[in-house]
Write an enzyme that holds these catalytic residues in place. Structure first.
Site, PDB file in Angstrom:
ATOM      1  N   HIS A 104      -6.968  -5.921   2.047  1.00 60.27           N
ATOM      2  CA  HIS A 104      -5.780  -5.467   3.168  1.00 60.27           C
ATOM      3  C   HIS A 104      -5.109  -6.387   3.904  1.00 60.27           C
ATOM      4  O   HIS A 104      -5.979  -6.972   4.556  1.00 60.27           O
ATOM      5  CB  HIS A 104      -6.488  -4.136   3.924  1.00 60.27           C
ATOM      6  CG  HIS A 104      -6.713  -2.735   3.283  1.00 60.27           C
ATOM      7  ND1 HIS A 104      -6.214  -1.610   2.956  1.00 60.27           N
ATOM      8  CD2 HIS A 104      -8.117  -2.731   2.510  1.00 60.27           C
ATOM      9  CE1 HIS A 104      -6.558  -0.701   2.392  1.00 60.27           C
ATOM     10  NE2 HIS A 104      -7.984  -1.243   2.133  1.00 60.27           N
ATOM     11  N   ASN A 116     -12.880  -3.580   2.794  1.00 54.89           N
ATOM     12  CA  ASN A 116     -13.840  -2.434   2.782  1.00 54.89           C
ATOM     13  C   ASN A 116     -14.770  -2.649   1.772  1.00 54.89           C
ATOM     14  O   ASN A 116     -14.468  -2.500   0.649  1.00 54.89           O
ATOM     15  CB  ASN A 116     -12.696  -0.950   2.804  1.00 54.89           C
ATOM     16  CG  ASN A 116     -12.087  -0.846   4.298  1.00 54.89           C
ATOM     17  OD1 ASN A 116     -12.407  -1.356   5.204  1.00 54.89           O
ATOM     18  ND2 ASN A 116     -10.954   0.016   3.882  1.00 54.89           N
ATOM     19  N   GLN A 142     -14.248   2.553   1.431  1.00 51.53           N
ATOM     20  CA  GLN A 142     -13.746   1.933   0.143  1.00 51.53           C
ATOM     21  C   GLN A 142     -13.627   3.124  -0.749  1.00 51.53           C
ATOM     22  O   GLN A 142     -14.459   3.879  -0.892  1.00 51.53           O
ATOM     23  CB  GLN A 142     -14.741   0.994  -0.397  1.00 51.53           C
ATOM     24  CG  GLN A 142     -13.991   0.295  -1.764  1.00 51.53           C
ATOM     25  CD  GLN A 142     -14.954  -0.651  -2.472  1.00 51.53           C
ATOM     26  OE1 GLN A 142     -16.171  -0.951  -1.975  1.00 51.53           O
ATOM     27  NE2 GLN A 142     -14.539  -1.366  -3.400  1.00 51.53           N
ATOM     28  N   HIS A 181     -10.094  -5.301  -3.083  1.00 42.58           N
ATOM     29  CA  HIS A 181      -8.633  -5.406  -2.617  1.00 42.58           C
ATOM     30  C   HIS A 181      -8.669  -5.844  -1.228  1.00 42.58           C
ATOM     31  O   HIS A 181      -9.482  -5.339  -0.309  1.00 42.58           O
ATOM     32  CB  HIS A 181      -7.954  -4.062  -2.620  1.00 42.58           C
ATOM     33  CG  HIS A 181      -8.593  -2.809  -2.333  1.00 42.58           C
ATOM     34  ND1 HIS A 181      -9.342  -2.263  -3.193  1.00 42.58           N
ATOM     35  CD2 HIS A 181      -8.493  -2.238  -1.031  1.00 42.58           C
ATOM     36  CE1 HIS A 181     -10.096  -1.278  -2.380  1.00 42.58           C
ATOM     37  NE2 HIS A 181      -9.403  -1.151  -1.305  1.00 42.58           N
ATOM     38  N   ASP A 209       0.726  -1.159  -0.068  1.00 46.34           N
ATOM     39  CA  ASP A 209       0.010  -0.054   0.117  1.00 46.34           C
ATOM     40  C   ASP A 209       0.967   1.189   0.121  1.00 46.34           C
ATOM     41  O   ASP A 209       1.958   1.328   0.518  1.00 46.34           O
ATOM     42  CB  ASP A 209      -0.929   0.109   1.309  1.00 46.34           C
ATOM     43  CG  ASP A 209      -2.104   0.902   0.916  1.00 46.34           C
ATOM     44  OD1 ASP A 209      -3.303   0.426   1.001  1.00 46.34           O
ATOM     45  OD2 ASP A 209      -1.986   2.219   1.018  1.00 46.34           O
TER      46      ASP A 209
HETATM   47  P1  5GP Z   1      -9.701   1.475   0.506  1.00 48.45           P
HETATM   48  O1  5GP Z   1      -9.826   2.500   1.238  1.00 48.45           O
HETATM   49  O2  5GP Z   1     -10.652   1.429  -1.050  1.00 48.45           O
HETATM   50  O3  5GP Z   1      -9.915   0.094   1.333  1.00 48.45           O
HETATM   51  O4  5GP Z   1      -8.149   1.201   0.034  1.00 48.45           O
HETATM   52  C1  5GP Z   1      -7.543   1.634  -0.922  1.00 48.45           C
HETATM   53  C2  5GP Z   1      -5.904   1.639  -0.761  1.00 48.45           C
HETATM   54  O5  5GP Z   1      -5.387   1.953  -1.934  1.00 48.45           O
HETATM   55  C3  5GP Z   1      -5.661   2.746   0.176  1.00 48.45           C
HETATM   56  O6  5GP Z   1      -4.988   2.311   1.461  1.00 48.45           O
HETATM   57  C4  5GP Z   1      -4.476   3.632  -0.421  1.00 48.45           C
HETATM   58  O7  5GP Z   1      -3.288   3.843   0.400  1.00 48.45           O
HETATM   59  C5  5GP Z   1      -4.062   2.660  -1.687  1.00 48.45           C
HETATM   60  N1  5GP Z   1      -3.738   2.966  -2.807  1.00 48.45           N
HETATM   61  C6  5GP Z   1      -4.466   3.859  -3.588  1.00 48.45           C
HETATM   62  N2  5GP Z   1      -3.913   4.171  -4.775  1.00 48.45           N
HETATM   63  C7  5GP Z   1      -2.577   3.443  -5.010  1.00 48.45           C
HETATM   64  C8  5GP Z   1      -1.898   3.201  -5.948  1.00 48.45           C
HETATM   65  O8  5GP Z   1      -1.724   3.824  -6.734  1.00 48.45           O
HETATM   66  N3  5GP Z   1      -0.635   2.616  -5.239  1.00 48.45           N
HETATM   67  C9  5GP Z   1      -0.678   1.719  -4.283  1.00 48.45           C
HETATM   68  N4  5GP Z   1       0.313   1.130  -3.888  1.00 48.45           N
HETATM   69  N5  5GP Z   1      -1.614   1.833  -3.246  1.00 48.45           N
HETATM   70  C10 5GP Z   1      -2.625   2.618  -3.574  1.00 48.45           C
END
Ligand code: 5GP
Ligand code: ZN
Length: 114
Positions: free
Chosen positions: A102, A87, A94, A100, A31
């Site tokens: 985590h 999420n 999300q 995805h 992440d």
């Molecule tokens: P969500 O909030 O949708 O459960 O998690 C999305 C996650 O994706 C976040 O923790 C954010 O830091 C990560 N993320 C978003 N864009 C990128 C990216 O371009 N590269 C990487 N490595 N992580 C990303």
């Protein structure tokens, strides 16, 4: 491949990411905003917006996410435990609509989550 999806672009190699595990159906990468010493995102190569859609469309791949998480946790030495989070939707925070998982570990986690 969904054109405007950042995680599809990571799967396609069009956006760089630190990949830590790959299989025929999954990719896992660090992440970019880590919330724990180990914070890896495990995703299917195919685009599904959330876990329910993946489970309905490709149930075997949904299981592969858990297989990958186990392999990554072993590789990272997370023998004291780790947390898997999926999420789903706005209330759950999300922000990327390519499912995805985590994988968070390397420190004690609080409960309830925020
Ligand atoms: P969500 O909030 O949708 O459960 O998690 C999305 C996650 O994706 C976040 O923790 C954010 O830091 C990560 N993320 C978003 N864009 C990128 C990216 O371009 N590269 C990487 N490595 N992580 C990303
Ligand atoms: Zn996608």
């Amino acid at each position: 491949m969904t054109d405007d999806c950042i995680f599809c672009k990571i799967v396609a190699g069009e956006i760089p990411a630190e990949i830590v595990h790959e299989s025929d159906t999954t990719v896992a990468f660090r992440d970019m905003s880590p919330q724990a010493p180990t914070h890896v995102l495990v995703i299917p190569r195919s685009h599904y917006p959330n876990a329910a859609a993946l489970a309905a469309g490709e149930p075997a791949t949904a299981a592969h996410l858990f297989d990958a998480a186990r392999a990554i946790a072993e590789q990272a030495g997370l023998d004291k435990g780790y947390r898997l989070v999926l999420n789903t939707g706005e209330d759950a925070h999300q922000t990327v609509f390519h499912v995805h998982m985590h994988l968070l570990g390397g420190r004690p986690m609080g409960w309830p989550p925020g």
